[in-house]
Write a protein that holds these residues in place. Sequence first.
Motif, PDB file in Angstrom:
ATOM      1  N   CYS A   1       0.747  -2.830  -4.011  1.00 19.79           N
ATOM      2  CA  CYS A   1       1.405  -3.041  -2.713  1.00 19.79           C
ATOM      3  C   CYS A   1       2.199  -1.806  -2.301  1.00 19.79           C
TER       4      CYS A   1
ATOM      5  N   SER B   1      -7.929  -1.422   2.172  1.00 17.44           N
ATOM      6  CA  SER B   1      -6.812  -1.567   1.244  1.00 17.44           C
ATOM      7  C   SER B   1      -6.260  -2.990   1.272  1.00 17.44           C
ATOM      8  N   LEU B   2      -6.135  -3.555   2.469  1.00 20.98           N
ATOM      9  CA  LEU B   2      -5.681  -4.944   2.602  1.00 20.98           C
ATOM     10  C   LEU B   2      -6.707  -5.912   1.999  1.00 20.98           C
TER      11      LEU B   2
ATOM     12  N   ARG C   1       1.636   1.294  -3.296  1.00 20.57           N
ATOM     13  CA  ARG C   1       0.674   2.350  -2.960  1.00 20.57           C
ATOM     14  C   ARG C   1       0.111   2.144  -1.558  1.00 20.57           C
ATOM     15  N   HIS C   2      -0.125   0.885  -1.187  1.00 20.27           N
ATOM     16  CA  HIS C   2      -0.658   0.590   0.144  1.00 20.27           C
ATOM     17  C   HIS C   2       0.339   1.032   1.216  1.00 20.27           C
ATOM     18  N   GLU C   3       1.603   0.683   1.031  1.00 20.42           N
ATOM     19  CA  GLU C   3       2.608   0.981   2.050  1.00 20.42           C
ATOM     20  C   GLU C   3       2.944   2.470   2.111  1.00 20.42           C
TER      21      GLU C   3
ATOM     22  N   LEU D   1      -6.146  -5.823  -1.664  1.00 16.93           N
ATOM     23  CA  LEU D   1      -4.936  -6.586  -1.972  1.00 16.93           C
ATOM     24  C   LEU D   1      -5.191  -8.088  -1.875  1.00 16.93           C
TER      25      LEU D   1
ATOM     26  N   ASN E   1      -7.272   1.338   5.903  1.00 20.15           N
ATOM     27  CA  ASN E   1      -6.152   0.401   5.875  1.00 20.15           C
ATOM     28  C   ASN E   1      -6.652  -1.024   5.677  1.00 20.15           C
TER      29      ASN E   1
END
Length: 341
Positions: A207, A269-270, A209-211, A273, A266
């Motif tokens: 999470c 990536s979501l 790393r995503h942000e 997740l 993006n």
Amino acid sequence: MSCGNKHMNIYAGYFTDREFIESRRRALKRFINLVARHPPFSEDVLLKLFLSFSGSDVQNKLRELVQGMGDEFLTCRLATQAKDFLPADIQAQFAASRELIRNIYNSFYKLRDRAERIASRAIDNASDLLIFGKELSALGSDTTPLPSWAALNNNTWGTLKQALKGLSVEFALLADKAVQQGKQEENDVVEKLNLFLDLLQSYKDLCERHEKGVLHKHQRALHKYSMMKKQMMSATVQNKEPESVEQLESRIVEQENAILTMELRNYFSLYCLHQETQLIHIYLPLTSHILGAFVNSQIQGHKEMSKVWNELKPKLSCLFVGSSNMPTPPLSPPDGNFFSN
């Protein structure tokens, strides 16, 4: 004295190093289990090579294999379609899932901490029981002559020594049972809690790393695109040279393509997740197995120790011969009776 301290420091350092190596071994075992059981990773050629290659140049083999391979976004066939597999309110669901798993992590961290302390207390209890039994045996084996004026009955101390000497076996058995319980709880409770905590921590890292990675880059690209559009409007109003306007238009098109790629990354990536969130919930029933192992360990441990205590109790009867053969402990004398004239 300094030589003795040096040896003690070496001895303590040996056990510290051994404990550190053991903790690292357990952590590596958990990591390999999690990676090997992860659905996409379990089929990865790099993982298969790492687990199966037996030569000394495994690093070179991995480096050769990874050359020319892109990241997950480039190698996953669903990467550009990830948005289609996500719910419309994915951002809200992501925030809610992250908060939920953060709370689960905090609770499981405290559970693991308490479970470690419970297992450690069992092992400490084993050490105390063993020392207790050894001291009883030492009393029973004492060969110091008994002065004639020390006791009213010369057989009293001899009877006590004979009884105390035989109790060390039961206390050693109690210590062994306590160690078994502590080790079982370390393996069946603490390690499983650590395994789940490692999984939760990896989700938290993902999470973050995503942000800080994809999402941050996407936001920066949008900001840069907005600044370019403002420059374009300014150039149009100021009637700048056509070449500079064309260059700016070309940069805007390039930025639009970059933003499109970042949007796809993006969403991918979501999507990842989202898959990891489902994996967390697949592991959640592990909680019941952990609790079951903890309860069973407590029941079995107390049952086995209770059996030894009950077997020990009849052996204490020889310590209570009775008032006819062994004098009772003296009562405290009344005030003022000491050293009376």
